[in-house]
Design a protein around this motif. Structure first.
Motif, short mmCIF file in Angstrom:
data_model
loop_
_atom_site.label_atom_id
_atom_site.label_comp_id
_atom_site.label_asym_id
_atom_site.label_seq_id
_atom_site.Cartn_x
_atom_site.Cartn_y
_atom_site.Cartn_z
N GLN A 1 0.80 -1.22 0.00
CA GLN A 1 0.00 0.00 0.00
C GLN A 1 0.84 1.28 0.00
N THR A 2 2.15 1.16 0.22
CA THR A 2 2.99 2.34 0.43
C THR A 2 2.83 3.43 -0.63
N PRO A 3 2.83 3.12 -1.93
CA PRO A 3 2.72 4.21 -2.92
C PRO A 3 1.48 5.07 -2.74
N ASN A 4 0.38 4.46 -2.28
CA ASN A 4 -0.86 5.22 -2.11
C ASN A 4 -0.67 6.40 -1.18
N THR A 5 0.07 6.21 -0.11
CA THR A 5 0.27 7.28 0.87
C THR A 5 0.87 8.50 0.22
N PHE A 6 1.84 8.28 -0.64
CA PHE A 6 2.55 9.41 -1.26
C PHE A 6 1.74 10.01 -2.41
N LEU A 7 1.00 9.19 -3.14
CA LEU A 7 0.19 9.72 -4.24
C LEU A 7 -0.92 10.63 -3.71
N ILE B 1 -4.31 5.71 -12.71
CA ILE B 1 -3.57 5.97 -11.48
C ILE B 1 -2.08 5.69 -11.67
N PHE B 2 -1.76 4.74 -12.58
CA PHE B 2 -0.36 4.39 -12.79
C PHE B 2 0.41 5.50 -13.49
N THR C 1 -0.91 -3.60 -9.76
CA THR C 1 -2.14 -4.36 -9.53
C THR C 1 -3.32 -3.43 -9.26
N THR C 2 -3.10 -2.43 -8.44
CA THR C 2 -4.18 -1.48 -8.13
C THR C 2 -4.61 -0.73 -9.38
N ALA C 3 -3.62 -0.32 -10.21
CA ALA C 3 -3.95 0.42 -11.43
C ALA C 3 -4.69 -0.47 -12.42
N ALA C 4 -4.33 -1.73 -12.52
CA ALA C 4 -5.03 -2.65 -13.42
C ALA C 4 -6.45 -2.89 -12.94
N CYS C 5 -6.61 -3.08 -11.63
CA CYS C 5 -7.96 -3.31 -11.07
C CYS C 5 -8.83 -2.05 -11.18
N GLN C 6 -8.18 -0.89 -11.30
CA GLN C 6 -8.95 0.33 -11.53
C GLN C 6 -9.69 0.24 -12.86
N ARG C 7 -9.07 -0.37 -13.85
CA ARG C 7 -9.72 -0.54 -15.15
C ARG C 7 -10.81 -1.60 -15.09
N ILE C 8 -10.60 -2.62 -14.23
CA ILE C 8 -11.56 -3.72 -14.15
C ILE C 8 -12.83 -3.30 -13.41
N TYR C 9 -12.64 -2.65 -12.26
CA TYR C 9 -13.78 -2.35 -11.38
C TYR C 9 -14.19 -0.88 -11.36
N GLY C 10 -13.39 -0.03 -11.98
CA GLY C 10 -13.74 1.39 -12.03
C GLY C 10 -13.48 2.13 -10.73
N ILE D 1 -10.55 2.46 -7.13
CA ILE D 1 -9.20 2.18 -6.64
C ILE D 1 -9.30 1.45 -5.31
N PHE D 2 -8.69 0.26 -5.26
CA PHE D 2 -8.66 -0.53 -4.01
C PHE D 2 -7.20 -0.74 -3.62
N TRP D 3 -6.74 0.06 -2.65
CA TRP D 3 -5.35 -0.07 -2.22
C TRP D 3 -5.19 -1.20 -1.19
N ASN D 4 -6.21 -1.48 -0.44
CA ASN D 4 -6.11 -2.47 0.63
C ASN D 4 -6.41 -3.87 0.08
N PRO D 5 -5.46 -4.81 0.10
CA PRO D 5 -5.69 -6.15 -0.48
C PRO D 5 -6.93 -6.86 0.04
N PRO D 6 -7.24 -6.86 1.35
CA PRO D 6 -8.48 -7.53 1.78
C PRO D 6 -9.73 -6.96 1.11
N ASP D 7 -9.78 -5.64 0.95
CA ASP D 7 -10.93 -5.03 0.27
C ASP D 7 -10.99 -5.46 -1.19
N LEU D 8 -9.81 -5.49 -1.83
CA LEU D 8 -9.77 -5.90 -3.24
C LEU D 8 -10.18 -7.36 -3.39
#
Length: 588
Positions: free
Chosen positions: A61-67, A226-227, A298-307, A309-316
């Motif tokens: 999740q680290t990149p999310n904090t900085f973005l 997001i990528f 992975t988060t950026a790819a899933c953004q295209r799939i689900y529309g 952003i899910f940074w937290n793996p359990p939520d994804l």
């Protein structure tokens, strides 16, 4: 009274006299310098230990904090690269003490702080271990809840039977309880036997992360916007990009400061010096960077799939199986993903928090607590701390906890100054365990020099921490800016002040060491490198099943080789005349 006496006797740790063990107010089997037979960690053990610090949800999740702070993807990754390099370097710098003298953070503080003064850093570490252990158990419990939902979809919709005053649900509490219970058996494994758990958990989590990334890219056929996110700092922002990056760098290093501080607790288990260095840099730096990139991809790819952003793996994972109502294949995949992530958190928590807490507690209560008992106490404390309260209610508290490097960086500063500059990497092992006549007793067990230097390191930055946690936007800019450099500022101030103060008020025994290995902790080769007369019972690596793990005062040298080594050392020490050497020769 007889019942109380029996309870007290049962609580006291038993020492094996056949191996020269002893249990005193300052010593037990887990605190002594480790003999070669107990030093079983090679490079892969450190690779595994560092993997568990890199192959986890936090790194993902680290990149999310900085973005979210307005940085671009390139800037965020640059911070990750630099911060992990700095962490790797300081991990090895602190770990080198344990590599050389085979003692842990718990004991090494005695020569800097004094026997009683060492309780100050130990209490800090115990508090952090308690809290981080509880939070990691909660994060692991969330993954357990995901796994249970994959098996029984109705689990996620279980009726909440908890009162409204409890900020969690029954399903989350069940997951937490199961994760806690699954972790307990692993507390009984001694650190020198962690090789297999490290291997399987790090391999499983690595494969899970790679599979998750490949699956998301194959389904999305690319990555989402997001990528490619660029710098997005509003023109009205109080801070320019340079200060935002400085704050992010300080934050990234601070998240790892607790692990750096007590690295000697684990480096003392090394069977060779290159194991720690290769294992740490190959994972703490390289794998940590790769995991952060994988999480971003992975988060950026899933953004295209689900529309979204899910940074937290359990939520994804819950979305991937439609909260348990997806296909059987999706649920099976999510089950194994959550299992792999969960075991990585489990072993990282057991080793990095529970065992570390056990070691620190054994330093505070040596007569009654060893590593195993201390680890159990740390784990039981999770129910007292109630992480569901911290996670779901006290966001400010979590922010403060993440910024605890404000206090740890000055601690690192005095540690480095004392060991590398003042003592020239030489210490007297005998004086670390017997306060009578010890140079490390100082004044009533306290080294008065170190306390003001440590306070001076965090005093300038504590105001910025309070202002940031309290969201005091009206505070002066300088208060925030010095806080954004807390790791470097605090360490430098304490380092310089302590070194300067010792020049004015020298410490006894600086640069001195025991001429004879009374603890049988060095192999003949190690003793020769250190200039120490080897013990008659010295072991080569792992030749003995248990090894000598206690103190046995030497007699006069018997063999011709020992006599010659003794004469040479006395001649060398007489020529060198380091401070405190006269006391050392008298003591032995």
């Amino acid at each position: 009274m007889s019942v109380v006496r029996r309870i007290k006797d049962a609580a006291v740790l038993k020492a094996d006299e056949s191996r020269h063990e002893e249990t005193t107010a300052w010593c037990n089997r887990d605190l002594v310098p480790l003999p070669p037979s107990r030093r079983t960690w090679g490079w892969f053990n450190y690779f595994g230990a560092a993997s568990l610090g890199a192959l986890n949800v936090s790194t993902w999740q680290t990149p999310n904090t900085f973005l979210t702070q307005g940085l671009s993807v390139g800037q965020a990754m640059a911070i990750i690269v630099v911060s992990r390099l700095i962490v790797s370097i300081f991990t090895c710098v602190i770990g080198w003490i344990g590599l050389t003298w085979h003692i842990g953070f718990t004991v090494q503080n005695r020569y800097t702080w004094g026997f009683r003064g060492a309780y100050i850093p130990l209490i800090q570490r115990v508090m952090l271990n308690f809290i981080w252990n509880a939070l990691q158990c909660w994060n692991g419990g969330k993954l357990v809840a995901v796994a249970l939902t994959a098996i029984w979809p109705s689990f996620s919709t279980m009726k909440n039977t908890l009162p409204a005053s409890v900020p969690t649900t029954t399903s989350e509490m069940v997951g937490f309880t199961i994760f806690w219970l699954l972790s307990v058996p692993f507390l009984f494994i001694r650190p020198e036997r962690f090789k297999k758990p490290f291997f399987f958990s790090s391999l499983g989590c690595g494969l899970a992360m790679f599979s998750m990334m490949v699956w998301s890219l194959s389904v999305a056929k690319g990555v989402g916007p997001i990528f490619w996110k660029g710098q997005d700092v509003p023109a009205t922002s109080r801070w320019g990009i340079s200060w935002i990056m400085m704050a992010a760098l300080n934050q990234a290093i601070g998240q790892k400061a607790a692990g750096m501080t007590n690295e000697s607790d684990f480096s003392r288990y090394a069977c060779n010096r290159w194991g720690l260095i290769v294992g740490t840099f190959s994972v703490q730096w390289i794998i940590g960077i790769i995991v952060s990139i994988a999480g971003l991809v992975t988060t950026a790819a899933c953004q295209r799939i689900y529309g979204e952003i899910f940074w937290n793996p359990p939520d994804l994972m819950m979305v991937m199986m439609d909260s348990g109502h997806g296909s059987s294949a999706a649920r099976a995949g999510v089950f194994f993903l959550s299992l792999a992530f969960g075991f990585a958190i489990l072993f990282q928590n057991v080793c990095g928090n529970a065992v570390a807490g056990g070691i620190d507690l054994s330093g505070i209560f040596p007569r009654y607590v060893d590593i195993r008992r201390g680890a159990l106490i740390t784990f039981i404390a999770a129910w007292i701390i109630q992480p569901w309260q911290l996670i779901n209610r006290a966001a400010t508290f979590v922010t403060v906890l993440s910024s605890f490097s404000v206090f740890l960086a000055p601690l690192l500063g005095v540690m480095i100054a004392d060991y590398y500059v003042i003592r020239r990497q030489r210490i007297k092992l005998n004086d670390l365990y017997r306060p009578e006549g010890s140079d490390y007793w100082y004044s009533h067990g306290f080294n008065w020099r170190v306390i003001p230097c440590w306070i001076a390191g965090w005093a300038p930055t504590i105001g910025g921490l309070v202002a940031s946690a309290g969201k005091m936007t009206g505070a002066p800019d300088a208060l925030f800016q010095i806080y954004y450099t807390a790791f470097f500022t605090g360490m430098a101030i304490s380092f310089i002040l302590y070194y300067s103060l010792v020049l004015v008020f020298p410490v006894a025994g600086a640069g001195a060491f025991d001429l004879h290995d009374d603890w049988a902790t060095f192999t003949p080769k190690e003793a020769a490198a250190l200039g120490v007369v080897p013990n008659e019972n010295a072991e080569e690596f792992q030749l003995a099943k248990f090894g000598q793990s206690g103190y046995a005062k030497h007699g006069e040298p018997t063999s011709a080789t020992q006599k010659e080594t003794w004469r040479d050392l006395e001649a060398d020490m007489g020529a060198e005349k380091p401070v405190g050497q006269v006391e050392t020769r008298t003591a032995i």
